[in-house]
Design an enzyme around this catalytic site. Sequence first.
Site, mmCIF file in Angstrom:
data_model
loop_
_atom_site.group_PDB
_atom_site.id
_atom_site.type_symbol
_atom_site.label_atom_id
_atom_site.label_comp_id
_atom_site.label_asym_id
_atom_site.label_seq_id
_atom_site.Cartn_x
_atom_site.Cartn_y
_atom_site.Cartn_z
ATOM 1 N N ASP A 27 1.710 6.964 1.472
ATOM 2 C CA ASP A 27 0.367 6.900 2.045
ATOM 3 C C ASP A 27 -0.668 6.992 0.932
ATOM 4 O O ASP A 27 -0.578 7.890 0.103
ATOM 5 C CB ASP A 27 0.170 8.142 2.927
ATOM 6 C CG ASP A 27 0.200 7.781 4.392
ATOM 7 O OD1 ASP A 27 0.358 6.592 4.692
ATOM 8 O OD2 ASP A 27 0.062 8.695 5.212
ATOM 9 N N SER A 264 -3.152 18.132 -2.051
ATOM 10 C CA SER A 264 -1.988 17.259 -2.057
ATOM 11 C C SER A 264 -1.651 16.875 -0.615
ATOM 12 O O SER A 264 -2.099 17.530 0.327
ATOM 13 C CB SER A 264 -0.788 17.969 -2.685
ATOM 14 O OG SER A 264 -0.256 18.885 -1.759
ATOM 15 N N LYS A 265 -0.866 15.815 -0.490
ATOM 16 C CA LYS A 265 -0.537 15.327 0.857
ATOM 17 C C LYS A 265 0.309 16.352 1.603
ATOM 18 O O LYS A 265 0.372 16.343 2.816
ATOM 19 C CB LYS A 265 0.174 13.977 0.763
ATOM 20 C CG LYS A 265 -0.792 12.852 0.391
ATOM 21 C CD LYS A 265 -0.142 11.502 0.472
ATOM 22 C CE LYS A 265 0.139 10.962 -0.902
ATOM 23 N NZ LYS A 265 0.905 9.715 -0.892
ATOM 24 N N ARG A 266 0.949 17.241 0.847
ATOM 25 C CA ARG A 266 1.773 18.264 1.495
ATOM 26 C C ARG A 266 0.911 19.391 2.067
ATOM 27 O O ARG A 266 1.212 19.917 3.111
ATOM 28 C CB ARG A 266 2.805 18.823 0.515
ATOM 29 C CG ARG A 266 4.226 18.483 0.901
ATOM 30 C CD ARG A 266 5.226 18.904 -0.151
ATOM 31 N NE ARG A 266 4.973 18.251 -1.429
ATOM 32 C CZ ARG A 266 4.588 18.892 -2.529
ATOM 33 N NH1 ARG A 266 4.408 20.191 -2.531
ATOM 34 N NH2 ARG A 266 4.396 18.222 -3.643
ATOM 35 N N ASN A 267 -0.170 19.748 1.358
ATOM 36 C CA ASN A 267 -0.918 20.922 1.812
ATOM 37 C C ASN A 267 -2.222 20.604 2.530
ATOM 38 O O ASN A 267 -2.914 21.523 2.971
ATOM 39 C CB ASN A 267 -1.173 21.893 0.633
ATOM 40 C CG ASN A 267 -2.105 21.292 -0.424
ATOM 41 O OD1 ASN A 267 -2.896 20.404 -0.139
ATOM 42 N ND2 ASN A 267 -2.001 21.781 -1.646
#
Length: 522
Positions: A27, A264-267
């Site tokens: 993404d 970040s895309k994780r957080n």
Amino acid sequence: MSSAPDRPESPATTPPRLRVAPSPTGDPHVGTAYMSLFNLAFARQQDGAFVLRIEDTDRARYRPDSEQQILDTLRWLGLTWDEGPDIGGPHAPYRQSERLSTYRPYVDQLLSSGHAYHCWCSSERLAELRADQARRKDPIGGYDRLCHGRTEQERAALPGYTPHPVVRMLVPEDVELTFEDLIRGTVTAPHPDDQVILKADGFPTYHLAVVVDDHEMGITHVVRGEEWISSTPKHLLLYRWLGLRPPRFAHLPLLRNTDRSKISKRNNPAARLTWFREQGYLPETLVNFLALLAYPPLLEADGSERELFTFEEFSDRFDWHKVNPVGPIFDVKKLDWLNGMTIRQLSVEDLASRLLPVLVEAGVLGPNPTLGELGRLTEVTALIQPRLARLTEAVGWVAPFYVEDDALPIADDARGQLGAEAATILDAAVEALSGLPTDEGDMFGHGRGWTAQNIEEALRAGVVQGCGVKPKVAFGPIRTAISGQRVSPPLFESMDILGRHSSLRRLRNLRASLDAATGDAG
Ligand code: GLU
């Protein structure tokens, strides 16, 4: 606050060329739009060119649909490029995976001049080396140059050999660690390792490809994230060894979460560029917001500051010296505020046309709305424009205007807050409104009986005064009957838009459902 209005840099003699170079690894990241914006602002101001290059040499992290998503979202934001993989240009191809033959001669030049060497160390040996260095708390670390100065035969006789070598830079002890940054002034980076520049699969690493491509594509200004500061001495070394003129550098501050951690895309869902569209933010809001993350509000000639501005205004006054190098906080509340402000500046027609695809997507409207449905959308849009923060919020508010009266869903929380007096209030409302004439009127609405003002007057007289209750108590059940919700667009205006017939039917429907619930037939 300085007293002079924003002033652009004086134009360069040759038009600058800038680029954004995203890696298609999933993404698209919001940082790609942020980098593109600052690159493009300067490129447009200086009548330069903006290049989109796809850096897809990391085959392990490559995702095939990612490039298209990058193109789509940047285009949605209006951050368009002059040369790129989809439109070509004088330096095509613009995908690194299609430029492999470009890099090889540069590697050969570095090998023959002794600035680079083959390395046959296996990944197991390198892992052991790192683990050993960590155990010994080796402050320098990095590759130990076991392969340097050895022929393949000599190296093969030692442990940890693989027949598929990489090529490494021979970084000298006295490498120049300091460089000039357009935003930060003089910057000093840590001493680099013997960086791999050509991988065993024949692909260049980012470090070699970025230098070769920026040179081949005539890039004059490299504007990128601050995470690349530590790589810049390696890049400058490559420029020097290859006899190339380096570009100027500007390292933008990294975007941070409210707790200051790196976004970040994780957080953080907002790290995904597609999230903003899904959430109903306007593209121009996101552009404005991303600019404000690292740039002050625009300073007007009269000394006042303005947070709402267009890309053109930003670009016209853009100045590297004004970019704030300190990690900006990504504050979604501020984004909501900015989006609401921008929404209120749109014409009703413009806002309605932006709501339309959101409503179609949500199933509130069919794919081919009738003229009547579109006309109603303009009316409802005018009603909700003052309170809308995100386009998607409109879905719940607009939906009741497009359902059959008898199919209007009543939300549980709305029904749950109906008091014992609801039946009396609904009866009084029907009674009061039945006295109002139909909504016939001339083309200016004159002479209409069914207007928001007349509806309000009738309800205040018939329900608030008639039943002797507070307005809040009186209008709660009426709002629930009309919208099915506890919170809705302005009630009297909503009833005006729905018309007399629908409004009365909805009031009667809720009233009847109360009877059904209590088993009272009367
Ligand atoms: N491909 C790199 C990235 O994805 C580009 C870095 C640069 O602009 O030099 O961040």
